[in-house]
Write a protein that holds these residues in place. Structure first.
Motif, PDB file in Angstrom:
ATOM      1  N   VAL A   1     -14.164   3.974  -2.263  1.00 42.77           N
ATOM      2  CA  VAL A   1     -13.025   3.274  -1.718  1.00 42.77           C
ATOM      3  C   VAL A   1     -12.902   1.924  -2.422  1.00 42.77           C
ATOM      4  O   VAL A   1     -13.891   1.212  -2.584  1.00 42.77           O
ATOM      5  CB  VAL A   1     -13.185   3.060  -0.191  1.00 42.77           C
ATOM      6  N   HIS A   2     -11.709   1.590  -2.822  1.00 39.69           N
ATOM      7  CA  HIS A   2     -11.444   0.308  -3.471  1.00 39.69           C
ATOM      8  C   HIS A   2     -10.733  -0.608  -2.484  1.00 39.69           C
ATOM      9  O   HIS A   2      -9.840  -0.179  -1.767  1.00 39.69           O
ATOM     10  CB  HIS A   2     -10.581   0.499  -4.714  1.00 39.69           C
ATOM     11  N   CYS A   3     -11.132  -1.864  -2.452  1.00 39.19           N
ATOM     12  CA  CYS A   3     -10.546  -2.824  -1.517  1.00 39.19           C
ATOM     13  C   CYS A   3      -9.953  -4.001  -2.276  1.00 39.19           C
ATOM     14  O   CYS A   3     -10.598  -4.588  -3.140  1.00 39.19           O
ATOM     15  CB  CYS A   3     -11.605  -3.351  -0.558  1.00 39.19           C
ATOM     16  N   MET A   4      -8.717  -4.345  -1.933  1.00 42.89           N
ATOM     17  CA  MET A   4      -8.053  -5.496  -2.520  1.00 42.89           C
ATOM     18  C   MET A   4      -7.558  -6.391  -1.391  1.00 42.89           C
ATOM     19  O   MET A   4      -6.991  -5.916  -0.414  1.00 42.89           O
ATOM     20  CB  MET A   4      -6.871  -5.068  -3.381  1.00 42.89           C
ATOM     21  N   PHE A  25     -14.594  -7.552  -1.362  1.00 41.17           N
ATOM     22  CA  PHE A  25     -13.409  -7.036  -2.041  1.00 41.17           C
ATOM     23  C   PHE A  25     -13.653  -6.938  -3.541  1.00 41.17           C
ATOM     24  O   PHE A  25     -14.498  -7.639  -4.099  1.00 41.17           O
ATOM     25  CB  PHE A  25     -12.206  -7.945  -1.775  1.00 41.17           C
ATOM     26  N   GLU A  26     -12.909  -6.057  -4.190  1.00 43.83           N
ATOM     27  CA  GLU A  26     -13.006  -5.898  -5.640  1.00 43.83           C
ATOM     28  C   GLU A  26     -11.932  -6.686  -6.368  1.00 43.83           C
ATOM     29  O   GLU A  26     -12.081  -7.004  -7.549  1.00 43.83           O
ATOM     30  CB  GLU A  26     -12.877  -4.428  -6.011  1.00 43.83           C
ATOM     31  N   ALA A  27     -10.836  -6.958  -5.666  1.00 45.75           N
ATOM     32  CA  ALA A  27      -9.706  -7.620  -6.306  1.00 45.75           C
ATOM     33  C   ALA A  27      -8.983  -8.494  -5.294  1.00 45.75           C
ATOM     34  O   ALA A  27      -9.065  -8.276  -4.088  1.00 45.75           O
ATOM     35  CB  ALA A  27      -8.735  -6.586  -6.873  1.00 45.75           C
ATOM     36  N   ASP A  29      -5.090 -10.309  -4.748  1.00 46.33           N
ATOM     37  CA  ASP A  29      -3.682 -10.330  -5.133  1.00 46.33           C
ATOM     38  C   ASP A  29      -3.084 -11.630  -4.609  1.00 46.33           C
ATOM     39  O   ASP A  29      -3.061 -11.850  -3.405  1.00 46.33           O
ATOM     40  CB  ASP A  29      -2.988  -9.111  -4.519  1.00 46.33           C
ATOM     41  N   LEU A  48     -14.391 -10.817  -9.490  1.00 49.11           N
ATOM     42  CA  LEU A  48     -13.223 -10.194  -8.877  1.00 49.11           C
ATOM     43  C   LEU A  48     -12.091 -10.029  -9.881  1.00 49.11           C
ATOM     44  O   LEU A  48     -11.904 -10.872 -10.770  1.00 49.11           O
ATOM     45  CB  LEU A  48     -12.723 -11.056  -7.712  1.00 49.11           C
ATOM     46  N   LEU A  49     -11.333  -8.965  -9.727  1.00 52.67           N
ATOM     47  CA  LEU A  49     -10.099  -8.799 -10.482  1.00 52.67           C
ATOM     48  C   LEU A  49      -9.023  -9.626  -9.803  1.00 52.67           C
ATOM     49  O   LEU A  49      -9.038  -9.806  -8.576  1.00 52.67           O
ATOM     50  CB  LEU A  49      -9.675  -7.331 -10.511  1.00 52.67           C
ATOM     51  N   ASP A  70      -5.391  -9.950 -14.250  1.00 52.29           N
ATOM     52  CA  ASP A  70      -5.735  -8.580 -14.612  1.00 52.29           C
ATOM     53  C   ASP A  70      -4.599  -7.608 -14.327  1.00 52.29           C
ATOM     54  O   ASP A  70      -4.618  -6.483 -14.829  1.00 52.29           O
ATOM     55  CB  ASP A  70      -6.987  -8.143 -13.849  1.00 52.29           C
TER      56      ASP A  70
END
Length: 85
Positions: A1-4, A25-27, A29, A48-49, A70
């Motif tokens: 699972v990816h979390c932003m 979190f990975e990113a 926004d 982090l992205l 990114d």
């Protein structure tokens, strides 16, 4: 699972103090209105992205690229692609 995490404006003065609270979190926004190179660098340094939204004008697209994000979220992908070529 990816979390932003989506944030309109980074807390405080954009320093890294708040980064610890978002480590899961990975990113991130961030609104183009509150994007700046220091915030992007802080988040990149934390692994982090960084994405930004909503970049619809040439100035916003240029700002996002100058900040070395990114990813760019836009309603006009052709404008972003045109800027990147």
């Amino acid at each position: 699972v990816h979390c932003m995490l989506n944030v309109c404006k980074p807390p405080g003065n954009g320093s890294g103090d708040w980064v610890e609270s978002i480590r899961g979190f990975e990113a991130v926004d961030i609104s183009i209105c509150h994007l700046n190179p220091a915030v992007v660098q802080t988040l990149h340094d934390a692994g982090l992205l960084v994405l930004t939204y909503t970049c619809n004008t040439a100035d916003d697209i240029r700002k996002a690229c100058d900040c070395h994000v990114d990813g760019i979220i836009t309603d006009f992908p052709d404008r972003v692609l045109g800027h990147l070529t």
